[in-house]
Enzyme design. Structure first.
Site, PDB file in Angstrom:
ATOM      1  N   SER A 219       0.846  -1.186   0.000  1.00 18.25           N
ATOM      2  CA  SER A 219       0.000   0.000   0.000  1.00 18.25           C
ATOM      3  C   SER A 219       0.885   1.240   0.000  1.00 18.25           C
ATOM      4  O   SER A 219       2.113   1.135   0.043  1.00 18.25           O
ATOM      5  CB  SER A 219      -0.912   0.006   1.232  1.00 18.25           C
ATOM      6  OG  SER A 219      -0.131   0.239   2.380  1.00 18.25           O
ATOM      7  N   LYS A 220       0.227   2.387  -0.004  1.00 19.28           N
ATOM      8  CA  LYS A 220       0.942   3.669  -0.112  1.00 19.28           C
ATOM      9  C   LYS A 220       2.058   3.801   0.922  1.00 19.28           C
ATOM     10  O   LYS A 220       3.107   4.353   0.646  1.00 19.28           O
ATOM     11  CB  LYS A 220      -0.042   4.833   0.075  1.00 19.28           C
ATOM     12  CG  LYS A 220      -0.817   5.153  -1.176  1.00 19.28           C
ATOM     13  CD  LYS A 220      -1.142   6.642  -1.232  1.00 19.28           C
ATOM     14  CE  LYS A 220      -1.818   6.974  -2.536  1.00 19.28           C
ATOM     15  NZ  LYS A 220      -3.203   6.426  -2.620  1.00 19.28           N
TER      16      LYS A 220
END
Ligand code: GLU
Length: 470
Positions: free
Chosen positions: A242-243
């Site tokens: 994820s980010k």
């Protein structure tokens, strides 16, 4: 058999606005398997979500694949344009009683789902067995697949192994929405069948769909392709990527200064291995890659390994290409290079290529080459330039002026013999020289720094500091 039925793999992305690194690896595995078997690798853009499937979002995928070097065979297929083919398959199923129109909606639908759950199976619509009147047909309705009530569906997944799903757990899925739009599972199998896809290699989030799709293939009397569901890529901490783990899209990796061949090599190794080989050519990857050797477990992104692989390919890269890529990094950062800087960069890149794990690092390491004269010298570096030191540098300038070959090795020798002649250690020469030449920017060892800058730039930068003395 294999010569009659060559392998066809496919990558079938939905345009979401970026090519995710996991998708890129899926594409790579499809590509490598096609290369390995002498088959074809085709591309299908699943653009049925009309809002997200903008031209720009499609282009991001094409550009990402092209940048990575994953060239597909033939023209891409666009799924949305094939609606008629999808509906034709539904017509066949309706004609054979393998699909049925359904008017279940709202509360009735919720109640039917509850009833199905209570009976221990997935949704079956009461419309399975009801008579259809012309009057009903005039009202909006969906078309559902008439799934088998009993038995199992078995998938011999090439990565996950045998997977068995009980048919009662699979609902009578919608094939056509009330507006006539085909659903994902229907569109995918019609397209895969008509594109001649023999091997469906994709993310394991689609494993359950494989069972539904198998039932649809069987209902249509079409051969079922081989399935291989590969695990997702996880972050270094084991969580879903994820980010917070940094880059996710191929374009971000490109902007961070990873080379496409490095990313290809690294991604191939992520979840697949050939002995202990970490670094291999595209040809070796194609020769060695077999989908059956892909691990079942989730692969973790390891930045250190990726950097190591990237550094290797930077060292291998052609000098002119590398200089061009460093120039692009500078341009992206709004640091355009003038003609003289470009010339120094192209001349020096061969001496600089082991100085960065990414193109961005390499551009940082090359910054001293791009300084404009007179070089601004940081306060701390300036304090090294005492009167005594400046006099010594003036003598060094004379010595350097006599250096004919101007190679890192000959310059090293010249610097050492100068230090000996002056009866001082290199510590009295290196730091002030760096201050004069780089203003305090990072630079390689002194011989290489001089060689990279070139004779006239070195003497010029020295003169800028020394000339007030003369
Ligand atoms: N378009 C689907 C996705 O992007 C993939 C479909 C498939 O591979 O079957 O997740």
């Amino acid at each position: 058999m294999s010569s009659v039925n060559p392998v066809v793999t496919r990558f079938a992305p939905s345009p979401t606005g970026s090519l995710h690194i996991g998708g890129a690896r899926t594409a790579l595995f499809n590509y490598l398997y096609a290369k390995h078997t002498g088959g074809k690798f085709v591309l299908r853009i699943e653009d049925t979500d009309r809002e997200r499937s903008t031209e720009a979002n499609v282009q991001v995928i094409l550009d990402g694949l092209t940048w990575l070097g994953l060239t597909w065979d033939g023209e891409p297929t666009f799924q949305y344009a094939r609606g008629e083919r999808h509906r034709a398959a539904v017509d066949q199923l309706l004609a054979e009683g393998k699909a049925y129109p359904c008017w279940l909606a709202g509360d009735e639908l919720a109640a039917a789902k509850d009833a199905a759950r209570a009976a221990g199976h997935a949704l079956r619509s009461p419309w399975r067995d009801r008579e259809v009147t012309a009057e009903n047909l005039a009202r909006p309705h969906v078309i559902r697949f008439r799934g088998p009530l009993n038995g199992d569906t078995r998938i011999q997944d090439l990565v996950q192994g045998p997977v068995t799903l009980r048919n009662r757990e699979l609902d009578d899925l919608i094939l056509l929405r009330s507006d006539g739009v085909p659903t994902y599972n229907l569109a995918v199998i019609v397209d895969d069948h008509e594109m001649g896809v023999t091997h469906v290699i994709r993310g394991d989030d689609h494993l359950n769909n494989a069972a539904r799709q198998t039932l649809l293939y069987q209902a249509l009397g079409w051969p079922v392709p081989a399935f291989a569901h590969i695990s997702m890529i996880h972050g270094p901490d084991g969580g879903k990527l994820s980010k917070r783990h940094g880059a996710q899209a191929v374009g971000e990796f490109a902007d961070m200064g990873y080379l496409p061949e490095a990313l290809r090599n690294y991604l191939a190794r992520l979840g697949w291995s050939h002995g202990d080989d970490e670094l291999f050519s595209d040809q070796q990857a194609a020769d060695w890659f077999d989908i059956a050797d892909v691990n079942k477990g989730a692969a973790r992104l390891d930045w250190d390994k990726l950097n190591h692989v990237n550094a290797h390919y930077i060292r291998l890269a052609d000098d002119d290409r590398l200089a061009r890529l460093v120039t692009e990094v500078c341009l992206r950062r709004n640091e355009p290079l003038d003609e003289a800087s470009l010339q120094r960069l192209y001349g020096a890149i061969g001496l600089m290529k082991d100085r960065g794990k990414t193109l961005v690092e390499l551009a940082d390491q090359c910054a001293f080459l791009f300084l404009q004269r007179p070089v601004t010298i940081e306060e701390k570096a300036r304090s090294l330039l005492t009167a005594e030191t400046l006099e010594r540098l003036a003598r060094l300038r004379t010595a350097l002026d006599q250096e004919a070959s101007w190679s890192p090795e000959s310059l090293d020798i010249r610097l050492k013999s100068f230090a000996e002649a002056e009866a001082v250690g290199m510590g009295k020469i290196g730091p002030p020289m760096r201050a004069v030449l780089t203003g305090g920017q990072p630079s390689p060892d002194l011989g290489r720094t001089l060689a990279a800058l070139g004779r006239s730039e070195v003497l010029g930068r020295m003169d800028d500091v020394l000339s007030p003395l003369s």
